[in-house]
Design a protein around this motif. Sequence first.
Motif, PDB file in Angstrom:
ATOM      1  N   ALA A  16       0.830  -1.206   0.000  1.00  0.00           N
ATOM      2  CA  ALA A  16       0.000   0.000   0.000  1.00  0.00           C
ATOM      3  C   ALA A  16       0.864   1.256   0.000  1.00  0.00           C
ATOM      4  N   ILE A  17       1.958   1.231   0.749  1.00  0.00           N
ATOM      5  CA  ILE A  17       2.825   2.423   0.812  1.00  0.00           C
ATOM      6  C   ILE A  17       3.613   2.554  -0.486  1.00  0.00           C
ATOM      7  N   ARG A  18       4.038   1.418  -1.069  1.00  0.00           N
ATOM      8  CA  ARG A  18       4.740   1.501  -2.360  1.00  0.00           C
ATOM      9  C   ARG A  18       3.846   2.116  -3.426  1.00  0.00           C
ATOM     10  N   LYS A  19       2.558   1.820  -3.363  1.00  0.00           N
ATOM     11  CA  LYS A  19       1.639   2.409  -4.334  1.00  0.00           C
ATOM     12  C   LYS A  19       1.616   3.930  -4.205  1.00  0.00           C
ATOM     13  N   MET A  20       1.637   4.450  -2.971  1.00  0.00           N
ATOM     14  CA  MET A  20       1.681   5.909  -2.769  1.00  0.00           C
ATOM     15  C   MET A  20       2.971   6.486  -3.342  1.00  0.00           C
ATOM     16  N   GLN A  21       4.094   5.755  -3.135  1.00  0.00           N
ATOM     17  CA  GLN A  21       5.362   6.244  -3.683  1.00  0.00           C
ATOM     18  C   GLN A  21       5.323   6.257  -5.214  1.00  0.00           C
ATOM     19  N   HIS A  22       4.732   5.238  -5.819  1.00  0.00           N
ATOM     20  CA  HIS A  22       4.577   5.221  -7.289  1.00  0.00           C
ATOM     21  C   HIS A  22       3.816   6.467  -7.750  1.00  0.00           C
ATOM     22  N   GLU A  23       2.712   6.781  -7.066  1.00  0.00           N
ATOM     23  CA  GLU A  23       1.899   7.941  -7.465  1.00  0.00           C
ATOM     24  C   GLU A  23       2.686   9.233  -7.330  1.00  0.00           C
ATOM     25  N   LEU A  24       3.487   9.341  -6.250  1.00  0.00           N
ATOM     26  CA  LEU A  24       4.283  10.557  -6.066  1.00  0.00           C
ATOM     27  C   LEU A  24       5.322  10.698  -7.172  1.00  0.00           C
ATOM     28  N   VAL A  25       6.003   9.605  -7.504  1.00  0.00           N
ATOM     29  CA  VAL A  25       7.014   9.650  -8.567  1.00  0.00           C
ATOM     30  C   VAL A  25       6.373  10.028  -9.899  1.00  0.00           C
ATOM     31  N   GLU A  26       5.198   9.509 -10.167  1.00  0.00           N
ATOM     32  CA  GLU A  26       4.509   9.847 -11.410  1.00  0.00           C
ATOM     33  C   GLU A  26       4.122  11.316 -11.433  1.00  0.00           C
ATOM     34  N   HIS A  27       3.886  11.915 -10.254  1.00  0.00           N
ATOM     35  CA  HIS A  27       3.588  13.341 -10.169  1.00  0.00           C
ATOM     36  C   HIS A  27       4.760  14.174 -10.705  1.00  0.00           C
ATOM     37  N   TYR A  28       5.996  13.647 -10.543  1.00  0.00           N
ATOM     38  CA  TYR A  28       7.182  14.311 -11.083  1.00  0.00           C
ATOM     39  C   TYR A  28       7.429  13.915 -12.540  1.00  0.00           C
ATOM     40  N   ARG A  29       6.527  13.118 -13.095  1.00  0.00           N
ATOM     41  CA  ARG A  29       6.632  12.641 -14.470  1.00  0.00           C
ATOM     42  C   ARG A  29       7.890  11.807 -14.684  1.00  0.00           C
ATOM     43  N   LEU A  30       8.181  10.966 -13.697  1.00  0.00           N
ATOM     44  CA  LEU A  30       9.267  10.014 -13.783  1.00  0.00           C
ATOM     45  C   LEU A  30       8.682   8.604 -13.732  1.00  0.00           C
ATOM     46  N   ARG A  31       9.536   7.615 -14.027  1.00  0.00           N
ATOM     47  CA  ARG A  31       9.092   6.217 -14.035  1.00  0.00           C
ATOM     48  C   ARG A  31       9.666   5.485 -12.838  1.00  0.00           C
ATOM     49  N   SER A  32       8.860   4.568 -12.288  1.00  0.00           N
ATOM     50  CA  SER A  32       9.314   3.770 -11.157  1.00  0.00           C
ATOM     51  C   SER A  32       8.773   2.360 -11.294  1.00  0.00           C
ATOM     52  N   ASP A  33       9.502   1.383 -10.736  1.00  0.00           N
ATOM     53  CA  ASP A  33       9.093  -0.018 -10.741  1.00  0.00           C
ATOM     54  C   ASP A  33       9.432  -0.631  -9.394  1.00  0.00           C
ATOM     55  N   SER A  34       8.720  -1.730  -9.061  1.00  0.00           N
ATOM     56  CA  SER A  34       9.005  -2.448  -7.827  1.00  0.00           C
ATOM     57  C   SER A  34       9.880  -3.655  -8.136  1.00  0.00           C
ATOM     58  N   PHE A  35      10.849  -3.923  -7.220  1.00  0.00           N
ATOM     59  CA  PHE A  35      11.776  -5.028  -7.398  1.00  0.00           C
ATOM     60  C   PHE A  35      11.873  -5.812  -6.100  1.00  0.00           C
ATOM     61  N   GLY A  36      12.280  -7.106  -6.234  1.00  0.00           N
ATOM     62  CA  GLY A  36      12.504  -7.931  -5.061  1.00  0.00           C
ATOM     63  C   GLY A  36      11.267  -8.715  -4.665  1.00  0.00           C
ATOM     64  N   GLU A  37      11.427  -9.555  -3.657  1.00  0.00           N
ATOM     65  CA  GLU A  37      10.350 -10.386  -3.136  1.00  0.00           C
ATOM     66  C   GLU A  37       9.915  -9.853  -1.783  1.00  0.00           C
ATOM     67  N   GLU A  38       8.635 -10.063  -1.478  1.00  0.00           N
ATOM     68  CA  GLU A  38       8.130  -9.668  -0.160  1.00  0.00           C
ATOM     69  C   GLU A  38       8.844 -10.472   0.933  1.00  0.00           C
ATOM     70  N   PRO A  39       9.185  -9.863   2.093  1.00  0.00           N
ATOM     71  CA  PRO A  39       8.829  -8.491   2.504  1.00  0.00           C
ATOM     72  C   PRO A  39       9.889  -7.458   2.156  1.00  0.00           C
ATOM     73  N   ASN A  40      10.838  -7.819   1.269  1.00  0.00           N
ATOM     74  CA  ASN A  40      11.920  -6.891   0.933  1.00  0.00           C
ATOM     75  C   ASN A  40      11.692  -6.216  -0.409  1.00  0.00           C
ATOM     76  N   ARG A  41      10.460  -6.201  -0.902  1.00  0.00           N
ATOM     77  CA  ARG A  41      10.168  -5.574  -2.184  1.00  0.00           C
ATOM     78  C   ARG A  41      10.244  -4.063  -2.026  1.00  0.00           C
ATOM     79  N   ARG A  42      10.886  -3.373  -2.977  1.00  0.00           N
ATOM     80  CA  ARG A  42      11.166  -1.950  -2.835  1.00  0.00           C
ATOM     81  C   ARG A  42      11.010  -1.248  -4.174  1.00  0.00           C
TER      82      ARG A  42
END
Length: 601
Positions: free
Chosen positions: A569-595
Amino acid sequence: MEGETGAKILGHALVEIPPIVLNMISNTDQLTRGCEGMVHSPAHPEHLTVTDDLEQLLVIIPPPIRQPLEQHPQLQQIIEIVLDLGRQPEARFPEHTEYLHPDPVTQQDLDYAIAQVGEFSGDNRAGIERTLHRISGIRNRQGKIIGLTCRVGRAVFGTVSLIRDLVETGQSILLLGRPGVGKTTALREIARVLADDLHKRVVIIDTSNEIAGDGDIPHPAIGRARRMQVARPELQHQVMIEAVENHMPEAIIIDEIGTELEALAARTIAERGVQLIGTAHGNQIENLMKNPTLADLIGGIQAVTLGDDEARRRGTQKTVLERKAPPTFTIAVEMQERYRWVIHEQVADTVDNLLRGRKGATQLRTLGEGGQVLTTHELPAPEPQPPTQLRRWRRAGRMVALPENSEAGEEFAQLLDHAINEDPLPFEGYLQREGDDPVHLYPYGVSLELLNQVVMALDLPVILVRDIDQADVLLTPRVQARQNPKVRQMAKSRQIPVYTVKGNTLPHITRALRRLLRLDEGEPGEDWPLLTQGREEDEVEALEEARLAVEQIVIPTGQPVELLPRPPAIRKMQHELVEHYRLRSDSFGEEPNRRLRIFPA
């Protein structure tokens, strides 16, 4: 239908009854008298023919209770007679309930009634031989019967006309409705029509002897259909499979599908090409969707996790609900009232639409007093009527008038198509504000909570309206505008511009409202108070980490950055914030260390 015609129908039904059944009926005139007593009853339209064998039910009622009942003016409309130990006996009618005697029911009264009926089965039900009446018992902890519900069973000839065309298609039909709405009565006549009129091999799975009556000889109301009795209710699914394997039916009738095994057996039967007519408790298809035991009847519901790109394309959450398999029943009938039925001719489409938050096309059928079937179609998105004149002003005259010629309509349609298919949205000159006049905005598929949050936090001159006819502009997600034809129809019929938002997030909605109001988008950091408003401490900390990474590393140095592991849920907020800057972001790794990993432009 007049009494004479009703008598002809009844006579035709009796022609098909084997002589042995007629010999078992002590007085064949009794059936006719039952019809004459019900043909003009307010509970049934005049054209319907009804038989109830009411006299045989009254025989089991103790004499002190039976006498006031026999003299009751509404006797022919009675639904149930309730005898509970220590309470006054009750008579239940369609609209009200009455006490039959001032004295409470005694154990001797119950014993008198029990002695007149057959043996109670495992589901605490008994019957009166060669009738459709149902006697249900209530037992105490020691197994002794302390209450009886005497349900009047009636054979109604004529109700199948509501869905006769669907029955003749050979497709499987599921009847839904609350108890007492007439599901079993409808099954009984459907069985007769399939066997006698359509000449099919029909087998009825009669768990409680409610469809074809008590005793070894089935009631004449089912015509030439055959009946298989079930020894115990928990064995119904086995008898269903046995009917298919041993008796080669073309159609199977099942009442009250209620367990997972019965739902699985029903699917097995339908997949073998046998027409299935069944009932289930539940007023609407939505009730079955929420019932994990019976959901398989309509295809089953499963949760599906979408990839990041697919979720963004759909404009939905990553976890969505979808139909698991083809439905067991192709057609569903919601019996809202006794002669008012909602028809779903394609259950698969109905379920898919409901899972996507849409209402599909439905069909309402009612039975008129003269026997005619009245059909009303309810479409999800009716075709809009062309406007009588193109010169239309929005609220307070803020919308610029369009010229009164056909070219204006064509021009608007071209602009609308361009707005839906292109990212930069036009309509320059179509939406004009004078001074501080607010824009009346109609949201379609956009989060009202987020819209209100953006409008209040940024103090934007926007008023959200619930009536599209009061709106100056329509705001909708881009995926809705492209895939849902209703958006185009609403905009074209009312000549209002459409603005789209990329997703239901604060940054996207903020950007869309700024563009709509011709405001400068400003720096992304200016919206920081809005993006963190109402967040928890750990959420604000994660957003602050992403903001500093973007502003201090990614943008100045052009280097990618990996953030600390966070929950989804928090990573989703970070994705939205990064998109606000018109940049690209992706998630990597396995839970619970996905970042999150942020990339430069």
